[in-house]
Scaffold this motif. Structure first.
Motif, mmCIF file in Angstrom:
data_model
loop_
_atom_site.group_PDB
_atom_site.id
_atom_site.type_symbol
_atom_site.label_atom_id
_atom_site.label_comp_id
_atom_site.label_asym_id
_atom_site.label_seq_id
_atom_site.Cartn_x
_atom_site.Cartn_y
_atom_site.Cartn_z
ATOM 1 N N ARG A 96 0.814 -1.208 0.000
ATOM 2 C CA ARG A 96 0.000 0.000 0.000
ATOM 3 C C ARG A 96 0.848 1.258 0.000
ATOM 4 O O ARG A 96 0.469 2.279 -0.594
ATOM 5 N N LYS A 97 2.020 1.223 0.629
ATOM 6 C CA LYS A 97 2.847 2.425 0.710
ATOM 7 C C LYS A 97 3.418 2.820 -0.649
ATOM 8 O O LYS A 97 3.920 3.926 -0.820
ATOM 9 N N GLU A 128 -3.357 -6.839 -2.113
ATOM 10 C CA GLU A 128 -2.559 -7.218 -3.278
ATOM 11 C C GLU A 128 -1.189 -7.736 -2.859
ATOM 12 O O GLU A 128 -0.675 -8.704 -3.447
ATOM 13 N N ALA A 129 -0.607 -7.103 -1.856
ATOM 14 C CA ALA A 129 0.708 -7.551 -1.391
ATOM 15 C C ALA A 129 0.631 -8.958 -0.806
ATOM 16 O O ALA A 129 1.470 -9.818 -1.104
ATOM 17 N N GLU A 162 4.763 -5.680 6.698
ATOM 18 C CA GLU A 162 4.334 -4.416 6.103
ATOM 19 C C GLU A 162 2.974 -3.993 6.649
ATOM 20 O O GLU A 162 2.747 -2.815 6.947
ATOM 21 N N TYR A 163 2.080 -4.946 6.781
ATOM 22 C CA TYR A 163 0.754 -4.622 7.304
ATOM 23 C C TYR A 163 0.845 -4.159 8.750
ATOM 24 O O TYR A 163 0.266 -3.129 9.132
ATOM 25 N N PRO A 183 13.585 -7.283 9.787
ATOM 26 C CA PRO A 183 12.775 -6.105 10.117
ATOM 27 C C PRO A 183 13.499 -5.012 10.884
ATOM 28 O O PRO A 183 12.915 -3.958 11.142
ATOM 29 N N TRP A 184 14.733 -5.243 11.282
ATOM 30 C CA TRP A 184 15.421 -4.285 12.164
ATOM 31 C C TRP A 184 15.586 -2.934 11.505
ATOM 32 O O TRP A 184 15.510 -1.898 12.182
ATOM 33 N N THR A 185 15.796 -2.910 10.178
ATOM 34 C CA THR A 185 16.015 -1.649 9.480
ATOM 35 C C THR A 185 14.742 -0.827 9.341
ATOM 36 O O THR A 185 14.793 0.306 8.859
#
Length: 363
Positions: A226-227, A234-235, A262-263, A337-339
């Motif tokens: 979405r971003k 869709e993702a 992401e969500y 996910p750390w970044t």
């Protein structure tokens, strides 16, 4: 350089809230790891925070270090040989091209010499194309839109448009079987806002040449978020289909983990200690664990999956399993996910040390 570019991409996509520390290791009902947790982790062989490498997600092989050092000294032939030695391992080839592009974005005299000596060299063209994207993001900067000048925006768009031309040149020069120059166009597609139809055409060029390239799929997932140019639905649909197409050990099970992250990061009201325990996310985590077990232990891409597994297992209260993943990747924290935090090292340490202490307490 790359850290700045990642930050810039998040900001320009409207995802600045992802950089808050709200879920780094103590949000919701989960307390922050304590000093005692850190001492317990170090006592069990984990590295103290100050020794963690925030520039990489996994160690470089000696051959990688030697080649990159030679390029820094101006020896473009060493870089050319190193990149071409990846052969048709497309994930490895794009990794090497991007390592060289990062160097060229800082200092490009060696790349200019390479291009002058071999103007039709497809690897040099690919490195040049990718470096041009990094330079564009560097010019744009990492500040929010309201703190970025119109001149910066104009130069960014001018340079991104030029990088698109460089991509097309790299595609023209490439071996017809090589998907890498098309993969390098994926960030350009996001920056320039390719329509779904146009992106579909680019994706067809990629998967027609490399249907199971992990780096290509993670790039596509970003487009469908979405971003950028898609939606959560869709993702997640793309991620599930990609994972289902992968054989054991091909590591495409990473895609759903990225989509769920992401969500979660985009929904500020979600409690991750509840969200990551959803049955479908637990199932996706288990699938990724099985995929890692089936993969070649020497496969560099495994580290990317392990970082995400450590995150999911941490939130699922599967402490011993989380610690196993942390132990396999410990020392290197520049990975998703750390970044997705303003302080990747802090986010990593909080999750790692808390998991270690809880795993010890369960014994």
């Amino acid at each position: 350089m790359l850290g700045l570019i990642i930050l810039g991409i998040l900001l320009i996509s409207g995802a600045y809230k992802m950089l808050r520390a709200r879920k780094g290791g103590g949000a919701g009902k989960r307390r922050r790891a304590s000093r005692a947790d850190g001492l317990a982790a170090v006592a069990l062989g984990f590295l103290p925070a100050e020794r963690l490498d925030a520039d990489r997600g996994s160690p470089l092989a000696p051959a990688d270090t030697a080649a990159l050092d030679a390029v820094r000294a101006g020896d473009w032939q060493a870089g050319a040989a190193w990149a071409d030695a990846a052969g048709q391992d497309w994930d490895e080839r794009i990794r090497r091209v991007r390592e060289l592009a990062e160097l060229a974005a800082e200092e490009d005299a060696w790349l200019l010499a390479w291009r002058a000596a071999r103007p039709q060299d497809p690897t040099a063209a690919a490195v040049h194309a990718d470096a041009s994207v990094l330079v564009a993001w560097n010019v744009r900067g990492s500040l929010t839109a309201d703190r970025t000048t119109q001149e910066q925006f104009r130069n960014f768009h001018r340079l991104i448009a030029a990088s698109q031309e460089a991509m097309h040149e790299a595609q023209r020069l490439a071996d017809p079987a090589d998907p890498v120059p098309y993969m390098l166009e994926q960030p350009v597609a996001m920056a320039l806002g390719y329509s779904h139809e146009r992106y579909g055409q680019l994706w067809a060029e990629i998967v027609g040449r490399g249907p199971k390239v992990l780096a290509a799929h993670t790039g596509a997932l970003q487009y469908w978020c979405r971003k950028w140019r898609g939606s959560h639905e869709e993702a997640e649909d793309f991620a599930r289909r990609a994972a289902a197409s992968g054989a054991p050990g091909e590591l495409l099970s990473l895609l759903p983990l990225y989509a769920y992250l992401e969500y979660e990061m985009s929904e500020s009201e979600l409690d991750p200690s509840v969200y990551y325990k959803r049955p479908e996310i637990v199932a996706a985590t288990d699938a990724a664990l099985a995929d890692v077990a089936a993969a070649d232990p020497a496969d560099r891409r495994v580290a990317r999956v392990r970082h995400m597994l450590a995150w999911n297992l941490y939130w699922q209260d599967r402490w011993a399993e989380a610690v196993e993943q942390f132990r396999a990747v410990d020392g290197f924290v520049r990975a998703t996910p750390w970044t997705y935090s303003a302080d990747a090292k802090d986010r990593y340490v909080q999750a790692r040390d808390f998991s270690v202490r809880r795993a010890v307490a369960q014994k």
